[in-house]
Scaffold this active site. Structure first.
Site, PDB file in Angstrom:
ATOM      1  N   ASN A 150       0.802  -1.239   0.000  1.00 20.43           N
ATOM      2  CA  ASN A 150       0.000   0.000   0.000  1.00 20.43           C
ATOM      3  C   ASN A 150       0.827   1.277   0.000  1.00 20.43           C
ATOM      4  OD1 ASN A 150       0.691  -0.627   2.695  1.00 20.43           O
ATOM      5  ND2 ASN A 150      -0.946   0.673   3.437  1.00 20.43           N
ATOM      6  N   THR A 230      -1.180 -13.115   7.739  1.00 21.26           N
ATOM      7  CA  THR A 230       0.225 -13.405   7.401  1.00 21.26           C
ATOM      8  C   THR A 230       1.093 -13.258   8.652  1.00 21.26           C
ATOM      9  OG1 THR A 230      -0.254 -12.316   5.297  1.00 21.26           O
ATOM     10  CG2 THR A 230       2.030 -12.921   5.691  1.00 21.26           C
ATOM     11  N   GLU A 248       3.644  -5.355  12.278  1.00 20.16           N
ATOM     12  CA  GLU A 248       2.719  -4.231  12.079  1.00 20.16           C
ATOM     13  C   GLU A 248       1.604  -4.747  11.176  1.00 20.16           C
ATOM     14  OE1 GLU A 248       2.920  -1.432  13.557  1.00 20.16           O
ATOM     15  OE2 GLU A 248       4.952  -1.573  14.348  1.00 20.16           O
ATOM     16  N   CYS A 282      -3.270   1.506   6.330  1.00 23.59           N
ATOM     17  CA  CYS A 282      -3.656   0.755   7.529  1.00 23.59           C
ATOM     18  C   CYS A 282      -4.275   1.662   8.585  1.00 23.59           C
ATOM     19  CB  CYS A 282      -2.437   0.046   8.093  1.00 23.59           C
ATOM     20  SG  CYS A 282      -1.071   1.188   8.369  1.00 23.59           S
ATOM     21  N   GLU A 475       7.506   0.507  15.999  1.00 19.84           N
ATOM     22  CA  GLU A 475       8.519   1.076  15.121  1.00 19.84           C
ATOM     23  C   GLU A 475       8.668   2.556  15.483  1.00 19.84           C
ATOM     24  OE1 GLU A 475       6.838   0.028  11.225  1.00 19.84           O
ATOM     25  OE2 GLU A 475       8.301  -1.598  11.136  1.00 19.84           O
TER      26      GLU A 475
HETATM   27  P1  NAD Z   1       0.179  -9.403   3.089  1.00 15.85           P
HETATM   28  O1  NAD Z   1       0.237  -9.885   4.490  1.00 15.85           O
HETATM   29  O2  NAD Z   1      -0.575 -10.188   2.097  1.00 15.85           O
HETATM   30  O3  NAD Z   1       1.644  -9.240   2.483  1.00 15.85           O
HETATM   31  C1  NAD Z   1       2.638  -8.458   3.101  1.00 15.85           C
HETATM   32  C2  NAD Z   1       3.994  -8.999   2.714  1.00 15.85           C
HETATM   33  O4  NAD Z   1       4.150 -10.289   3.261  1.00 15.85           O
HETATM   34  C3  NAD Z   1       4.202  -9.140   1.204  1.00 15.85           C
HETATM   35  O5  NAD Z   1       5.523  -8.812   0.877  1.00 15.85           O
HETATM   36  C4  NAD Z   1       3.939 -10.619   0.987  1.00 15.85           C
HETATM   37  O6  NAD Z   1       4.560 -11.137  -0.153  1.00 15.85           O
HETATM   38  C5  NAD Z   1       4.527 -11.212   2.241  1.00 15.85           C
HETATM   39  N1  NAD Z   1       4.006 -12.542   2.602  1.00 15.85           N
HETATM   40  C6  NAD Z   1       2.827 -13.109   2.229  1.00 15.85           C
HETATM   41  N2  NAD Z   1       2.735 -14.350   2.752  1.00 15.85           N
HETATM   42  C7  NAD Z   1       3.859 -14.561   3.469  1.00 15.85           C
HETATM   43  C8  NAD Z   1       4.338 -15.637   4.263  1.00 15.85           C
HETATM   44  N3  NAD Z   1       3.640 -16.777   4.405  1.00 15.85           N
HETATM   45  N4  NAD Z   1       5.533 -15.500   4.877  1.00 15.85           N
HETATM   46  C9  NAD Z   1       6.229 -14.358   4.769  1.00 15.85           C
HETATM   47  N5  NAD Z   1       5.845 -13.323   4.017  1.00 15.85           N
HETATM   48  C10 NAD Z   1       4.666 -13.397   3.386  1.00 15.85           C
HETATM   49  O7  NAD Z   1      -0.353  -7.916   3.190  1.00 15.85           O
HETATM   50  P2  NAD Z   1      -0.678  -6.929   1.979  1.00 15.85           P
HETATM   51  O8  NAD Z   1      -1.964  -7.369   1.352  1.00 15.85           O
HETATM   52  O9  NAD Z   1       0.536  -6.753   1.152  1.00 15.85           O
HETATM   53  O10 NAD Z   1      -0.900  -5.563   2.774  1.00 15.85           O
HETATM   54  C11 NAD Z   1      -2.124  -5.160   3.296  1.00 15.85           C
HETATM   55  C12 NAD Z   1      -2.154  -5.382   4.796  1.00 15.85           C
HETATM   56  O11 NAD Z   1      -1.052  -4.716   5.406  1.00 15.85           O
HETATM   57  C13 NAD Z   1      -3.386  -4.797   5.433  1.00 15.85           C
HETATM   58  O12 NAD Z   1      -3.890  -5.710   6.367  1.00 15.85           O
HETATM   59  C14 NAD Z   1      -2.864  -3.555   6.141  1.00 15.85           C
HETATM   60  O13 NAD Z   1      -3.619  -3.134   7.247  1.00 15.85           O
HETATM   61  C15 NAD Z   1      -1.501  -3.993   6.541  1.00 15.85           C
HETATM   62  N6  NAD Z   1      -0.640  -2.843   6.791  1.00 15.85           N
HETATM   63  C16 NAD Z   1      -0.288  -2.579   8.093  1.00 15.85           C
HETATM   64  C17 NAD Z   1       0.488  -1.466   8.384  1.00 15.85           C
HETATM   65  C18 NAD Z   1       0.899  -1.146   9.801  1.00 15.85           C
HETATM   66  O14 NAD Z   1       1.791  -0.318   9.982  1.00 15.85           O
HETATM   67  N7  NAD Z   1       0.308  -1.757  10.809  1.00 15.85           N
HETATM   68  C19 NAD Z   1       0.929  -0.655   7.351  1.00 15.85           C
HETATM   69  C20 NAD Z   1       0.547  -0.959   6.037  1.00 15.85           C
HETATM   70  C21 NAD Z   1      -0.229  -2.070   5.768  1.00 15.85           C
END
Ligand code: NAD
Length: 494
Positions: A150, A230, A248, A282, A475
């Site tokens: 995002n 994840t 996060e 997020c 963080e």
């Molecule tokens: P995601 O969990 O699908 O993917 C995030 C990352 O993890 C990607 O690089 C992905 O390839 C990797 N990944 C996927 N499966 C994995 C596994 N089994 N092992 C290790 N890595 C793996 O999330 P997304 O769809 O890319 O992002 C959206 C989510 O991120 C939303 O839930 C959002 O709220 C969250 N987010 C949180 C914050 C925060 O600071 N808390 C900030 C931005 C986004």
């Protein structure tokens, strides 16, 4: 077609397997570049390079690290326009937000941690008459940094900057959905003279590359930003290996508006908090609670404002809401709009996909030439939904798109109950001119970040992170430098 490459041991390389994945432009729905389909073999090479670089980098004086990191800041700022364009094309976000928020913040992340590394100090404890204790904080080794789609370069650098500044070496994995700016950043790292192996970037799928990073025995810490599911999987693998973990995760953030608020400010910021970056932040305030005396007026004004938002080509001037990042995510958001209707919600505005195939698109610069584009990607009208209970699925699950719900409340106690009823606890926003009430709610609300009369006003020194299922750890500030360090106490008998 442009081919993205991994960055391992200072070199740009293809995946060991030679395989590639398609990379889509959300605005058009077409494949526009190829990503290395890496796997455990690439991660192994990256870890070997990071391990080899660690002794040299961890013993490099802070001032030298600072100098190299500040070169990266200058290079990001030099390339601001091209990086912003790349981010907008890759993610679907508006070019305006990429220029104003994403890329400047990537430079700030490096500036902040480059300077912080020059100002770290360790404690000493005088055990009167018996001993002197001092605490060493040593870089912990190879760190794994995994980031989402995002805010691609913004969050990628938010992890690697403190890791590298602390003296760790890094194996990083950007999201496979938005890999482009991490690739461009790899090139800048070479140009900045970052020693080979200090940063290694492995592109590819989460279950192949991400899980190989998480499960690698030589990676000492995992800094992850992404979805809660994840995060759970990562914790299951990493916890029994006793790795340090910073998670996060998702959010479902409340935005609470009291009748005594500064009305105009609350209205404008509530719209921004719900729909900035297509609602794909997020921290977005997707559950809007409005005190009953102003509910009808606020609802009317809000819906009128939201209906004026212009959805369209992310590259065009004047676009407020760009394209949704992927077909898969588009389908997820649309399924939640359907669910909201089934749960009895009334769509006050939006609620539908937009077909922009007939709209004339901006041309896209590719190197020195321009390419005509045909829109036709994934667009959703900003959607406001009324009439749902606080505990229905639409109000409990993260949608992460341009969809917000609006609900009235009567008392402080009642709204606090609604706000805290979700499994998430990332951020919250409170609009009131009553300072005592703001303090009371800030203390009782279950979220790691509370904004009063503002939203997404960030100071990088503050702790950033969530409670409940929004994550573990913080963080920001010196917290992040500490995360990438191992503390050791030395006790000297007097
Ligand atoms: P995601 O969990 O699908 O993917 C995030 C990352 O993890 C990607 O690089 C992905 O390839 C990797 N990944 C996927 N499966 C994995 C596994 N089994 N092992 C290790 N890595 C793996 O999330 P997304 O769809 O890319 O992002 C959206 C989510 O991120 C939303 O839930 C959002 O709220 C969250 N987010 C949180 C914050 C925060 O600071 N808390 C900030 C931005 C986004």
């Amino acid at each position: 077609m442009q081919k993205i490459e991994n960055y391992i041991g200072g070199e740009l390389v293809a995946a060991v397997s030679g395989g590639c994945l398609d990379n889509f432009e959300p605005a058009t729905g077409h494949v526009y570049s190829l990503i290395p389909d890496s796997d455990a073999a690439d991660v192994e090479n990256a870890v070997a390079a990071a391990k080899a670089a660690f002794p040299g980098w961890s013993s490099t004086p802070a001032e030298e690290r600072f100098t190299i990191l500040m070169r990266l800041v200058s290079l990001i700022e030099r390339d601001l326009d091209s990086l912003a364009l790349a981010e907008s094309i890759d993610n679907g976000k508006t070019l305006a937000i990429a220029k104003r928020l994403d890329i400047p913040r990537a430079a700030s992340n490096f500036r902040f941690y480059a300077t912080a590394a020059m100002h770290t100090a360790n404690e000493s404890h005088d055990t009167t008459g018996q001993a002197l204790n001092y605490t060493l904080r040593q870089p912990l080794g190879v760190a794994g940094c995994i980031s989402p789609w995002n805010l691609p370069l913004y969050l990628f650098t938010w992890k690697i900057a403190p890791a590298i500044a602390a003296g760790c070496t890094v194996v990083a994995k950007p999201s496979e959905v938005t890999p482009m700016t991490a690739y461009l950043f790899s090139k800048l790292s070479i140009e900045a003279g970052l020693p080979p192996g200090v940063l290694n970037v492995v592109h590819g799928l989460g279950p192949k590359v991400g899980s190989a990073i998480v499960g690698h025995k030589d990676i000492k810490a995992i800094s992850f930003t992404g979805g809660t599911k994840t995060g759970e999987e990562i914790a299951r693998t990493a916890a029994p290996m006793f790795k340090k973990l910073s998670l996060e995760l998702g959010g479902k953030n409340p935005n609470i508006i009291f009748a005594d608020c500064n009305y105009e400010q609350a209205l404008a910021e509530t719209r921004r908090a719900a729909f900035a970056n297509q609602g794909e932040i997020c921290l977005c305030g997707s559950r809007i609670f409005v005190e009953r005396p102003i509910y009808e007026k606020f609802k009317k004004d809000f819906v009128a404002d939201v209906s004026r938002l212009k959805v369209g080509d992310p590259l065009a001037d004047g676009t407020d809401v760009g394209a949704i990042v992927s077909k898969q995510h588009f389908d997820k958001i649309m399924s939640y709009i359907e669910l909201a209707k089934e749960e009895g919600g009334t769509i006050l505005c939006g609620g539908n996909p937009l077909d922009l195939a007939a709209v004339k698109a901006e041309t896209r610069p590719v190197g020195s030439v321009s390419e005509t584009r045909q829109l036709g990607g994934w667009y959703i009208q900003p959607t406001v939904i009324e009439g749902l209970s606080h505990d229905c699925r639409t109000n409990q699950e993260e949608i992460f798109g341009p969809v917000a719900t609006i609900m009235p409340f009567d008392t402080e106690e009642e709204v606090l109950g609604y706000a805290n009823s979700v499994r998430y606890g990332l951020s919250s926003t409170i609009w009131t001119e009553n300072l005592s009430r703001a303090h009371r709610i800030a203390a009782d609300i279950e979220s790691g970040i509370v904004w009063v009369n503002c939203w997404l006003l960030r100071d990088l020194r503050t702790p950033f992170g969530g409670v409940k299922e929004s994550g573990v750890g913080r963080e920001g500030g010196f917290e992040a430098l500490r995360f990438f360090s191992e503390e050791k106490n030395v006790c000297i008998r007097l």
